[in-house]
Motif scaffolding. Structure first.
Motif, PDB file in Angstrom:
ATOM      1  N   HIS A  18       0.824  -1.204   0.000  1.00 54.66           N
ATOM      2  CA  HIS A  18       0.000   0.000   0.000  1.00 54.66           C
ATOM      3  C   HIS A  18       0.859   1.256   0.000  1.00 54.66           C
ATOM      4  O   HIS A  18       2.017   1.224   0.377  1.00 54.66           O
TER       5      HIS A  18
ATOM      6  N   MET B 286      -5.271   5.118   2.203  1.00 59.40           N
ATOM      7  CA  MET B 286      -4.385   4.055   1.758  1.00 59.40           C
ATOM      8  C   MET B 286      -4.881   3.500   0.441  1.00 59.40           C
ATOM      9  O   MET B 286      -6.065   3.347   0.230  1.00 59.40           O
TER      10      MET B 286
ATOM     11  N   HIS C 176       3.903   0.730   2.542  1.00 56.78           N
ATOM     12  CA  HIS C 176       3.907  -0.246   3.635  1.00 56.78           C
ATOM     13  C   HIS C 176       3.331  -1.569   3.166  1.00 56.78           C
ATOM     14  O   HIS C 176       2.676  -1.645   2.136  1.00 56.78           O
TER      15      HIS C 176
ATOM     16  N   MET D  95       0.684  -4.449   3.966  1.00 54.27           N
ATOM     17  CA  MET D  95      -0.587  -4.483   4.685  1.00 54.27           C
ATOM     18  C   MET D  95      -1.076  -5.919   4.810  1.00 54.27           C
ATOM     19  O   MET D  95      -1.193  -6.622   3.815  1.00 54.27           O
TER      20      MET D  95
END
Ligand SMILES: [Cu+2]
Length: 157
Positions: A69, A80, A103, A105
């Protein structure tokens, strides 16, 4: 003696060749509370290959899906989004996955992620072969929310 020397030279060559590849460092996942269905993980990804690559996502026994994400600013609201096509990993560079940016997820968490434990995540790349990393779970406070002025009245309880 000559043979031993040759072996040592070969070992030296192999040692430097081992530096190629994609190296994951400083990885951590955020501890979750009971019942949470999503969780995030962060890390530094060093692409020590000669060509660019992409982190496409992955899998983990603790979640139904593992996605990559990013955060986008949607009219002042940070949202996001799944990164279509993967997170770009430039050749010879470090790409940081961190809170507020790219990141990992966990989607559909099957259980709570508890501080102090380690969860395995298999990362999938466009070119490099998949690799499994052990990610320590840490209880790190979320970055302070952006301070919006809501005018007060709506928030007077
Ligand atoms: Cu996310």
């Amino acid at each position: 003696m000559k043979k031993l020397l040759a072996t040592l030279v070969l070992a030296g060559v192999c040692g430097s060749a081992a530096a190629a590849g994609i190296h994951i460092q400083d990885q951590w996942a955020r501890a979750t509370v009971e019942g949470m269905k999503m969780g995030g993980a962060f890390m530094n990804i060093h692409n020590d290959n000669k060509k660019a690559d992409f982190l496409l996502g992955g899998s983990s026994p603790v979640a139904e899906r593992v996605e990559v994400h990013t955060h986008v600013n949607d009219n002042g609201v940070m949202r996001m989004r799944e990164v279509k096509g993967g997170v770009p990993l430039a050749a010879g560079e470090n790409t940081e996955l961190k809170p507020g940016g790219y990141h990992i997820m966990f989607m559909g968490l099957k259980r709570q992620l508890k501080e102090g434990e380690t969860v395995p995540v298999t990362l999938k790349f466009k070119h490099a072969k998949s690799q499994t990393v052990q990610i320590p779970v840490k209880n790190v406070p979320k970055p302070a929310a952006h301070n919006h002025d809501h005018g007060g009245a709506a928030h007077a309880h």
